[in-house]
Design a protein around this motif. Structure first.
Motif, mmCIF file in Angstrom:
data_model
loop_
_atom_site.group_PDB
_atom_site.id
_atom_site.type_symbol
_atom_site.label_atom_id
_atom_site.label_comp_id
_atom_site.label_asym_id
_atom_site.label_seq_id
_atom_site.Cartn_x
_atom_site.Cartn_y
_atom_site.Cartn_z
ATOM 1 N N ILE A 12 0.845 -1.204 0.000
ATOM 2 C CA ILE A 12 0.000 0.000 0.000
ATOM 3 C C ILE A 12 0.876 1.247 0.000
ATOM 4 O O ILE A 12 0.624 2.192 -0.756
ATOM 5 N N ASN A 13 1.907 1.253 0.839
ATOM 6 C CA ASN A 13 2.782 2.430 0.932
ATOM 7 C C ASN A 13 3.545 2.694 -0.355
ATOM 8 O O ASN A 13 3.801 3.852 -0.698
ATOM 9 N N ARG A 14 3.927 1.634 -1.067
ATOM 10 C CA ARG A 14 4.622 1.794 -2.355
ATOM 11 C C ARG A 14 3.655 2.253 -3.432
ATOM 12 O O ARG A 14 4.059 2.781 -4.447
ATOM 13 N N GLY A 15 2.391 1.999 -3.213
ATOM 14 C CA GLY A 15 1.378 2.308 -4.216
ATOM 15 C C GLY A 15 0.877 1.015 -4.806
ATOM 16 O O GLY A 15 1.670 0.236 -5.340
ATOM 17 N N ASP A 17 -0.720 0.431 -7.369
ATOM 18 C CA ASP A 17 -0.518 0.327 -8.821
ATOM 19 C C ASP A 17 0.833 -0.289 -9.148
ATOM 20 O O ASP A 17 1.020 -0.878 -10.201
ATOM 21 N N ALA A 18 1.796 -0.150 -8.222
ATOM 22 C CA ALA A 18 3.137 -0.705 -8.436
ATOM 23 C C ALA A 18 3.206 -2.190 -8.079
ATOM 24 O O ALA A 18 4.190 -2.848 -8.378
ATOM 25 N N HIS A 68 -11.280 -0.631 -6.870
ATOM 26 C CA HIS A 68 -11.297 0.478 -5.923
ATOM 27 C C HIS A 68 -12.487 0.387 -4.981
ATOM 28 O O HIS A 68 -12.354 0.669 -3.780
ATOM 29 N N ALA A 102 -6.810 3.864 -0.149
ATOM 30 C CA ALA A 102 -6.412 3.338 -1.463
ATOM 31 C C ALA A 102 -7.629 3.181 -2.364
ATOM 32 O O ALA A 102 -7.554 3.413 -3.568
ATOM 33 N N ASP A 105 -8.507 6.538 -3.597
ATOM 34 C CA ASP A 105 -7.382 7.195 -4.228
ATOM 35 C C ASP A 105 -7.616 7.522 -5.691
ATOM 36 O O ASP A 105 -7.117 8.503 -6.193
#
Length: 126
Positions: A12-15, A17-18, A68, A102, A105
């Motif tokens: 989650i912290n990295r994103g 999407d990554a 989402h 998230a 987001d």
């Protein structure tokens, strides 16, 4: 269980999407296994939504809007269940808040500032 928290929070912290979809599906399977033994109100709903999210991530083209929505719902449910947990209440609450954020987001569409400033309902006369 701490490893699951760390791995999920790192993703989650990295994103999100990554994070590769297959890695996300693996994390979900770990959570499903951990929650399967939990007999707490709300756990079954979380398991259902985790299953739906895993299925989305296993698709060639996941439905971003559905993902989402599921993240948001999972976040809300996780935050609610956190207070009922014997251990890891703070970690569960943090995870729930992160998932909720998230899920929010990526809004469905851009905000229409002009329409918001002059809503049609306000212009109608009785």
């Amino acid at each position: 269980m701490a490893v699951k928290f760390a791995g999920t929070m790192n993703a989650i912290n990295r994103g999100l999407d990554a994070t590769k979809p297959d890695k996300g599906a693996d994390m979900i399977e770990d959570w499903e296994a951990a929650l399967a033994e939990l007999d707490t109100p709300g756990a079954k709903g979380i398991l259902r939504d985790l299953g739906s999210l895993r299925k989305q991530l296993e698709k060639d083209t996941p439905d971003a809007d559905r993902v989402h929505a599921l993240l948001h719902r999972l976040g809300t449910a996780t935050t609610k269940i956190a207070g009922k947990a014997d251990k890891s209440q703070d970690k569960l609450k943090a995870l729930g808040e992160a998932l909720t954020e998230a899920g929010e987001d990526a809004p469905d569409e851009e905000e229409d500032v002009a329409a918001a400033a002059a809503p049609k309902r306000a212009r109608k006369k009785a």
